[in-house]
Enzyme design. Structure first.
Site, mmCIF file in Angstrom:
data_model
loop_
_atom_site.group_PDB
_atom_site.id
_atom_site.type_symbol
_atom_site.label_atom_id
_atom_site.label_comp_id
_atom_site.label_asym_id
_atom_site.label_seq_id
_atom_site.Cartn_x
_atom_site.Cartn_y
_atom_site.Cartn_z
ATOM 1 N N LYS A 177 0.949 -1.151 0.046
ATOM 2 C CA LYS A 177 0.150 -0.053 -0.022
ATOM 3 C C LYS A 177 0.887 1.224 0.221
ATOM 4 C CE LYS A 177 -0.305 -0.140 5.147
ATOM 5 N NZ LYS A 177 -1.136 -0.766 6.262
ATOM 6 N N TYR B 232 15.115 31.602 4.546
ATOM 7 C CA TYR B 232 13.922 31.942 4.763
ATOM 8 C C TYR B 232 14.004 32.133 6.337
ATOM 9 C CZ TYR B 232 11.332 31.265 0.394
ATOM 10 O OH TYR B 232 10.973 31.224 -0.763
HETATM 11 C C1 LIG Z 1 -0.325 -1.825 6.796
HETATM 12 C C2 LIG Z 1 -0.880 -2.849 7.376
HETATM 13 C C3 LIG Z 1 0.019 -4.139 7.666
HETATM 14 C C4 LIG Z 1 1.408 -3.864 7.299
HETATM 15 O O1 LIG Z 1 2.035 -3.523 8.514
HETATM 16 P P1 LIG Z 1 3.618 -3.354 8.889
HETATM 17 O O2 LIG Z 1 3.651 -2.875 10.279
HETATM 18 O O3 LIG Z 1 4.174 -2.228 7.999
HETATM 19 O O4 LIG Z 1 4.148 -4.702 8.830
HETATM 20 C C5 LIG Z 1 -0.646 -5.266 8.036
HETATM 21 N N1 LIG Z 1 -1.840 -5.280 8.075
HETATM 22 C C6 LIG Z 1 -2.728 -4.281 7.881
HETATM 23 C C7 LIG Z 1 -4.175 -4.668 8.068
HETATM 24 C C8 LIG Z 1 -2.271 -3.248 7.468
HETATM 25 O O5 LIG Z 1 -3.185 -2.121 7.279
#
Ligand SMILES: *Cc1c(COP(=O)(O)O)cnc(C)c1O
Length: 366
Positions: A23, A256
């Site tokens: 994601k 700045y």
């Molecule tokens: C993002 C996510 C993960 C991965 O989490 P990490 O801590 O980065 O391994 C696992 N399960 C769900 C439901 C997530 O949304």
């Protein structure tokens, strides 16, 4: 990244499937490229936050199963079915619209049900599981392929009691689904910290985000020797180069709001990267870089497209010298976790925030 994947695969053993969570453009690393590489290692699933991210993978010929962890919006049912994207469900109206759609097109929709065992975020509350399962029984064109939950504090051994309660509630939910005649294939609870720290919570699938990308210092429990508990290597480094060098006399101010005044005659380098690229403005007068084998400080405000470095003590500094904002070079390292800490956040927010205009270059493998 592939090495991290293989290290975790060894750690969890052959009976546990692996979902690569890609994601948010693979936490900023580039979802399509990462997914292509992981397909070569026969990853079992990809996890994305929303169907649009899954669609991007399908449009780039990614064939592996994809789970949309955040579910879907009304109107996306057809796309999900056509593209073989599996949604997570946690609301009955969503299940009903999928079932309707599947019936009209004479197909079966595979779904994963998310149980909320303590996050109080997404998922069917554990005390509503029985009712939810009952209602699902009425949907002939749905098949519950997976049951999942998500840990709230898997990285913190001091909260093991809470994590164990989550595991118990999840197991109770599985029992309820079984009693009602459901036969899911996939059982998953563990994110990166749970995969490493809670071996009793692997189910038959673990969902890996951070550790795949070599991010661990700020998301796993502390280790005694400050080494990763499995062999993890950072995947992303952020690099730029010197675009202008100038001598600036003692007493003059930089950038700045003139937040930095030189206390000696200095050599100042301008670097073409700023907060619009995802380099947090919080690093103003705080962060540093690696250049020519030494650390050099960021001086003045981080602006939208540019920063300045005091390179007075950098040996042999020249135009176009490479600057490492995080990553390793010449035996020195700036872990991205350190940048996160300096900005009162975690490494994830830094890598996710590296913006689109920063080219992703993938090192050829030897
Ligand atoms: C993002 C996510 C993960 C991965 O989490 P990490 O801590 O980065 O391994 C696992 N399960 C769900 C439901 C997530 O949304």
């Amino acid at each position: 990244m592939a090495a991290n994947f293989l290290a975790v695969r060894d750690f969890v053993g052959a009976n546990v499937g692996l979902m690569a969570v890609v994601k948010a453009d693979a936490y900023g690393h580039g979802a399509v490229s990462c997914a292509k590489r992981l397909e070569l290692e026969k990853v079992d699933w990809f996890g994305v936050a929303l169907p649009e991210e899954a669609l991007e993978l399908r449009e780039n010929n990614i064939e592996t199963k994809i789970l949309s962890l955040g579910g879907f919006w009304r109107g996306q049912e057809q796309m999900l079915l056509q593209q073989r994207i599996t949604p997570v469900i946690y609301r009955i109206d969503a299940a009903e619209s999928l079932d309707n759609f599947a019936r009209e097109s004479n197909q079966i929709f595979g779904v994963h049900v998310k149980i909320d065992t303590g996050m109080n975020r997404l998922g069917v509350r554990f005390d509503a599981v029985r009712d939810f399962a009952d209602k699902l029984k009425g949907f002939q064109n749905l098949r519950v392929e997976g049951l999942m939950t998500h840990f709230a504090a898997a990285d913190d051994y001091a909260q093991n009691d809470f994590s164990n309660v989550q595991i118990e509630k999840y197991n109770a939910a599985i029992e309820i689904f079984r009693e009602k005649g459901f036969r899911p294939t996939w059982f998953d609870l563990a994110n990166s910290p749970a995969t490493i720290a809670h071996k009793n919570a692997h189910g038959n699938l673990v969902r890996l985000g951070g550790i795949l990308y070599g991010l661990w210092r700020d998301i796993l429990p502390q280790t005694v020797d400050n080494k990763p508990p499995v062999d993890l290597r950072p995947v992303m480094s952020l690099r730029s180069q010197v675009t202008l060098l100038k001598n600036v006399p003692k007493g003059e101010s930089l950038g700045y709001s003139r937040t930095h005044t030189l206390t000696r005659d200095s050599i100042i380098a301008t670097i073409p990267i700023g907060y619009s690229d995802g380099l947090p403005r919080l690093l103003s007068n705080k962060g540093g870089v690696i250049i020519n084998g030494v650390f050099a400080p960021i001086v003045g405000r981080v602006s939208m497209d540019l920063i300045m470095l005091d390179v007075s003590e950098v040996p042999n500094v020249k135009l176009f010298d490479e600057v490492v904002l995080f990553g390793a070079k010449d035996g020195l390292e700036i872990p991205v976790e350190k940048i996160g800490k300096q900005c009162e956040t975690i490494s994830y927010e830094i890598t996710c925030g590296i913006s689109r205009r920063v080219p992703r270059r993938f090192k050829p493998e030897n």
